[in-house]
Design an enzyme around this catalytic site. Structure first.
Site, PDB file in Angstrom:
ATOM      1  N   CYS A  96       0.901  -1.385   0.171  1.00 27.02           N
ATOM      2  CA  CYS A  96       0.345   0.442  -0.424  1.00 27.02           C
ATOM      3  C   CYS A  96       0.736   1.037   0.284  1.00 27.02           C
ATOM      4  O   CYS A  96       2.082   1.495   0.638  1.00 27.02           O
ATOM      5  CB  CYS A  96      -0.884  -0.051   1.568  1.00 27.02           C
ATOM      6  SG  CYS A  96      -1.459   1.735   1.630  1.00 27.02           S
ATOM      7  N   HIS A 138      -9.137  -3.611  -1.778  1.00 25.41           N
ATOM      8  CA  HIS A 138      -8.150  -2.905  -1.230  1.00 25.41           C
ATOM      9  C   HIS A 138      -8.276  -1.831  -1.333  1.00 25.41           C
ATOM     10  O   HIS A 138      -8.412  -1.171  -0.101  1.00 25.41           O
ATOM     11  CB  HIS A 138      -6.584  -3.434  -2.037  1.00 25.41           C
ATOM     12  CG  HIS A 138      -5.223  -2.876  -1.131  1.00 25.41           C
ATOM     13  ND1 HIS A 138      -4.951  -3.474  -0.909  1.00 25.41           N
ATOM     14  CD2 HIS A 138      -5.624  -0.368  -0.818  1.00 25.41           C
ATOM     15  CE1 HIS A 138      -3.843  -1.969  -0.130  1.00 25.41           C
ATOM     16  NE2 HIS A 138      -4.225  -0.709  -0.548  1.00 25.41           N
ATOM     17  N   GLU A 139      -8.727  -0.991  -2.231  1.00 28.78           N
ATOM     18  CA  GLU A 139      -9.139   0.563  -2.436  1.00 28.78           C
ATOM     19  C   GLU A 139     -10.304   0.823  -1.981  1.00 28.78           C
ATOM     20  O   GLU A 139     -10.673   2.025  -1.512  1.00 28.78           O
ATOM     21  CB  GLU A 139      -9.208   1.327  -3.739  1.00 28.78           C
ATOM     22  CG  GLU A 139      -7.616   0.808  -4.991  1.00 28.78           C
ATOM     23  CD  GLU A 139      -6.475   1.218  -3.909  1.00 28.78           C
ATOM     24  OE1 GLU A 139      -6.919   2.220  -3.443  1.00 28.78           O
ATOM     25  OE2 GLU A 139      -5.417   0.645  -3.935  1.00 28.78           O
ATOM     26  N   HIS A 142     -10.558   1.539   1.610  1.00 29.40           N
ATOM     27  CA  HIS A 142     -10.008   2.647   1.779  1.00 29.40           C
ATOM     28  C   HIS A 142     -10.605   3.846   2.253  1.00 29.40           C
ATOM     29  O   HIS A 142     -10.597   3.985   3.111  1.00 29.40           O
ATOM     30  CB  HIS A 142      -8.720   2.826   1.137  1.00 29.40           C
ATOM     31  CG  HIS A 142      -7.385   2.296   1.193  1.00 29.40           C
ATOM     32  ND1 HIS A 142      -6.603   3.190   2.213  1.00 29.40           N
ATOM     33  CD2 HIS A 142      -6.738   2.103  -0.334  1.00 29.40           C
ATOM     34  CE1 HIS A 142      -5.167   2.492   2.091  1.00 29.40           C
ATOM     35  NE2 HIS A 142      -5.099   1.902   0.530  1.00 29.40           N
TER      36      HIS A 142
END
Ligand code: ZN
Length: 191
Positions: A96, A138-139, A142
């Site tokens: 990341c 993953h994003e 976030h």
């Protein structure tokens, strides 16, 4: 276009659920362009708006720099919602830009369905798998205030704790511009 400083683990904005985008105005387009420039400069394949300090439900992905994915198109996801995650999971190493030089194996769904708005603010649906599905998960995390280090076992967390503290204190060399870390004290116990 401008390179934006990347927020790092410990920065408060990475722990906030991102605010919905109401329309794609000139400023939002500028932000998205700057996000692409920032991501490419840092050699990333995905970037969420809160990683450049913007409280907006936007992330981008471009996996075309990865061998075998040269034909992939750059993608922009606005107000995304993952509606389906396959039961089949795969384990892959992840990193990341907000947690530089730390990598760990993470289990994620192999396939996903995501609904989102594109840069014309039109509704889109994407079903995908493999690397792109991983980057999207993953994003997407976030935008919920979740980092991949939240998903690793407590044993591994203990091992990387010292490195996380170094990042929070900016005591490592990072090859791209990063935030000044003014929120370090507020979030020093949470990652
Ligand atoms: Zn990330």
């Amino acid at each position: 276009m401008a390179l934006l400083p990347v927020t790092l683990i410990g920065d408060k904005i990475l722990r906030k659920k991102a605010s919905l985008v109401k329309d794609v105005n000139v400023k939002a387009i500028e932000l998205i362009r700057d996000m692409f420039e920032t991501m490419r400069n840092a050699k990333g394949i995905g970037l969420a708006a809160n990683q450049v300090g913007a409280d907006k439900s936007i992330f981008i992905a471009d996996i075309s720099v990865v061998e075998g994915h040269e034909d992939a198109k750059p993608l922009v996801f606005i107000n995304p919602v993952i509606t389906e995650l396959s039961e089949e999971k795969i384990c892959m190493e992840e990193g990341c830009l907000s947690i530089p030089d730390i990598r760990s194996e993470i289990d994620r769904a192999e396939k996903i369905t995501i609904i989102y708005k594109d840069t014309d603010f039109k509704n889109q649906t994407l079903q995908t798998g493999g690397l792109l599905a991983r980057v999207i998960q993953h994003e997407y995390d976030h935008l919920q205030g979740i980092l991949f280090t939240d998903l690793i076992s407590s044993d591994i967390k203990k091992k990387i704790n010292k490195d996380i503290i170094k990042i929070k204190k900016r005591k490592i060399e990072i090859q791209y511009p990063v935030s000044e870390g003014i929120d370090y004290q507020l979030f020093s116990n949470k990652y």
